[in-house]
Scaffold this active site. Structure first.
Site, short mmCIF file in Angstrom:
data_model
loop_
_atom_site.label_atom_id
_atom_site.label_comp_id
_atom_site.label_asym_id
_atom_site.label_seq_id
_atom_site.Cartn_x
_atom_site.Cartn_y
_atom_site.Cartn_z
N GLU A 103 -3.29 1.80 -7.60
CA GLU A 103 -3.78 2.93 -6.82
C GLU A 103 -2.89 4.14 -7.05
OE1 GLU A 103 -6.18 1.74 -3.17
OE2 GLU A 103 -4.10 1.39 -2.63
N HIS A 129 0.86 -1.19 0.00
CA HIS A 129 0.00 0.00 0.00
C HIS A 129 0.89 1.24 0.00
CE1 HIS A 129 -2.82 3.08 1.22
NE2 HIS A 129 -3.77 2.29 0.79
P1 PGA Z 1 -9.56 5.88 -0.54
O1 PGA Z 1 -8.38 4.93 -0.03
O2 PGA Z 1 -10.62 4.99 -1.14
O3 PGA Z 1 -10.03 6.58 0.71
O4 PGA Z 1 -8.96 6.81 -1.53
C1 PGA Z 1 -7.88 3.92 -0.84
C2 PGA Z 1 -6.79 3.21 -0.10
O5 PGA Z 1 -6.55 3.50 1.08
O6 PGA Z 1 -6.14 2.35 -0.66
#
Ligand code: PGA
Length: 237
Positions: free
Chosen positions: A155, A83
């Site tokens: 992401e 992450h």
């Molecule tokens: P979010 O977080 O949906 O609040 O942008 C995504 C994540 O923490 O991976």
């Protein structure tokens, strides 16, 4: 680092109640101290419990860390690795992540592997290179038999918790690129590996994002903390 034990229990009971009609595959990732309770509460359901992190070592003098075996002992058989907050605030680099991936797979755990570019990378048009190196460095040594236990989660860092979302076209473009990289490993892996999108996914944008041909699901942060919002996303899938 959201939700204490009481809040976790409430959220899980609301989710169990609300999701009864959905066939979407759901995983939830509470903090370490709430994993045991979460796995007990979800034992009879199809919702899987996932850890947000783990250490790469088997056991030993790593004060404050949690091993794969400890997770499995409380009913957790999947882990999020890489992450962006782990990379940014805890200096987890490709090499460490590779070791963590190897350990999780060796323990027969499922891995949800996160990666994504910073805003600077995108502005300087380096985003494809960054993503390519993140997945290649941590994953491309894996034997083909391991890939069935790997889920990718793209992401873009600038979209996490910021309210900014990649447009469906931007997300699709990157997901198609990721799929191309996977095709270099094998056509089967490219087709079978699930690639999730994460970064400010909400009920209001989920349908369009999840409707993109190369987006197979969502990794949800903020919106997962309210059962109704989370369900809105689940039902968009
Ligand atoms: P979010 O977080 O949906 O609040 O942008 C995504 C994540 O923490 O991976």
């Amino acid at each position: 680092m959201n939700n204490d034990l009481a809040a976790t229990k409430t959220l899980i009971s609301e989710l169990i109640e609300l999701k009864k009609t959905s066939n979407t595959e759901i995983m939830i990732a509470p903090t370490f101290v709430n994993l045991l309770e979460a796995s007990k509460l979800l034992k009879e359901t199809s919702i899987k419990v996932v850890s947000q992190n783990m250490h790469y070592a088997e056991s030993g003098a790593f004060t404050g860390e949690i091993s794969a075996k400890m997770l499995k002992a409380v009913g957790v058989n999947a882990v999020i690795l890489g992450h962006s907050e782990r990379r940014e605030y805890f200096n987890e680099d490709d090499l460490i992540l590779k070791e963590k991936v190897d350990k999780a797979l060796q323990e027969s755990m499922e891995v949800i592997f996160c990666f994504g570019e910073q805003l600077d990378d995108r502005n300087s048009e380096n985003h494809f290179k960054v993503v390519e190196s993140q997945i290649k460095n941590a994953l491309f040594h894996l034997p083909s038999s391991s890939w069935k236990s790997v889920i990718l989660a793209y992401e873009p860092v600038w979209a996490i918790g910021t309210g900014l979302t990649a447009t469906p076209a931007e997300a699709q473009e990157m997901h198609a690129f990721i799929r191309e990289q996977l095709a270099d490993v094998s056509a089967k892996i490219a087709t079978q590996t699930r690639v999730l999108y994460g970064g400010s996914v909400k009920p209001g944008n989920a349908v369009e994002l999840l409707g993109q041909p190369n987006i197979d699901g969502a990794l949800v942060g903020g919106a997962s903390l309210k059962a109704e919002d989370f369900l809105g996303i689940i039902n968009a899938g």
